[in-house]
Motif scaffolding. Sequence first.
Motif, short mmCIF file in Angstrom:
data_model
loop_
_atom_site.label_atom_id
_atom_site.label_comp_id
_atom_site.label_asym_id
_atom_site.label_seq_id
_atom_site.Cartn_x
_atom_site.Cartn_y
_atom_site.Cartn_z
N ILE A 1 17.47 18.95 59.64
CA ILE A 1 16.08 18.59 59.98
C ILE A 1 15.15 19.77 59.71
CG2 ILE A 1 14.54 18.01 61.91
CD1 ILE A 1 16.86 16.38 63.09
N ASN B 1 16.52 15.72 55.88
CA ASN B 1 17.10 14.58 56.58
C ASN B 1 16.45 13.29 56.08
OD1 ASN B 1 14.76 15.78 57.91
ND2 ASN B 1 14.94 14.12 59.40
N GLY B 2 17.27 12.29 55.86
CA GLY B 2 16.74 11.01 55.38
C GLY B 2 17.21 10.69 53.98
N LYS C 1 12.88 7.63 53.63
CA LYS C 1 13.29 6.87 54.80
C LYS C 1 13.92 7.82 55.82
CE LYS C 1 15.22 2.86 54.19
NZ LYS C 1 16.24 1.79 53.94
N LYS C 2 13.35 7.85 57.05
CA LYS C 2 13.84 8.76 58.07
C LYS C 2 13.93 8.06 59.42
CE LYS C 2 12.29 13.17 56.14
NZ LYS C 2 11.87 14.54 56.50
N ASN C 3 14.88 8.53 60.22
CA ASN C 3 14.99 8.10 61.61
C ASN C 3 14.20 9.09 62.45
OD1 ASN C 3 15.80 7.72 64.32
ND2 ASN C 3 17.76 6.87 63.68
N ILE C 4 13.09 8.62 62.99
CA ILE C 4 12.21 9.49 63.77
C ILE C 4 12.10 8.93 65.17
CG2 ILE C 4 9.90 10.51 63.93
CD1 ILE C 4 9.63 10.08 60.92
N THR D 1 20.15 12.25 49.11
CA THR D 1 20.49 12.13 50.52
C THR D 1 21.59 13.13 50.86
OG1 THR D 1 21.15 10.57 52.26
CG2 THR D 1 22.26 10.38 50.16
#
Length: 243
Positions: free
Chosen positions: A95, A100-101, A115-118, A75
Amino acid sequence: MKLLLLIYTLLFYTSANAQHLKVTYNIKDFNTQIPDSFKSNPAYAYLIKRNENIKKHIDQVHFELKATSNESIFTYIDILDPPKDIGKSIKSGIIATGMNGIFYSNNKTEELSIKKNIGGQIFTILTKSNNRIWHLENDRKFILNKHCLKATTTDTIRNSKGKFLKKITAWYDPSMPYNIGPGTYRGLPGIILSIEVQETNKHYKIEAISIKNGEKFIPRFRVENPITQAALDSLFVSKKGGF
């Protein structure tokens, strides 16, 4: 008898510690070109300024890879309170590299979970950890006094704009028996200490800046909204690339 017990204890302690590893990486030589076709775009000046900020500040970004003999987590490390414009540019740079993630891998199951915030939603992309075919080469160089060997491969990227090739060069250390590296880059007979990526309008390198053995950690990773990459791509298409 006490001497033998002491030697056994020391050997066990050394072996156990050797199975725990922490590698810190950062981004180098980041360069992105804005296509000439964007010159008429109202956001062109903003994109140029953002790229300049990325090039200037991206080396502040550090990534951390922690590993046991069976599991690893990769990470990026958050920068504390960066200026607003610089913080946004750095995030865009992360990104752009795809780093990222949180990347969790399990060698026993050959699973790779990302695991990503999309679009404001958390997804965990489930895939296999070794899905690249590497070409091992004879070139050698030293990274952090480690004798590294070269490997290359090419990723094919398909999206709404067409088909693109991503050329990848990796440098790995065969003396460290971990088949892992930054992000999704893994599957070589030794830990990857450097990755260089060349795309049509983008170039960057992610390279190790420190290696520590024996720093124990317990991998903790919780799957949220599990999804395959194919299903996620279909979701993007159905929402026309946005959420």
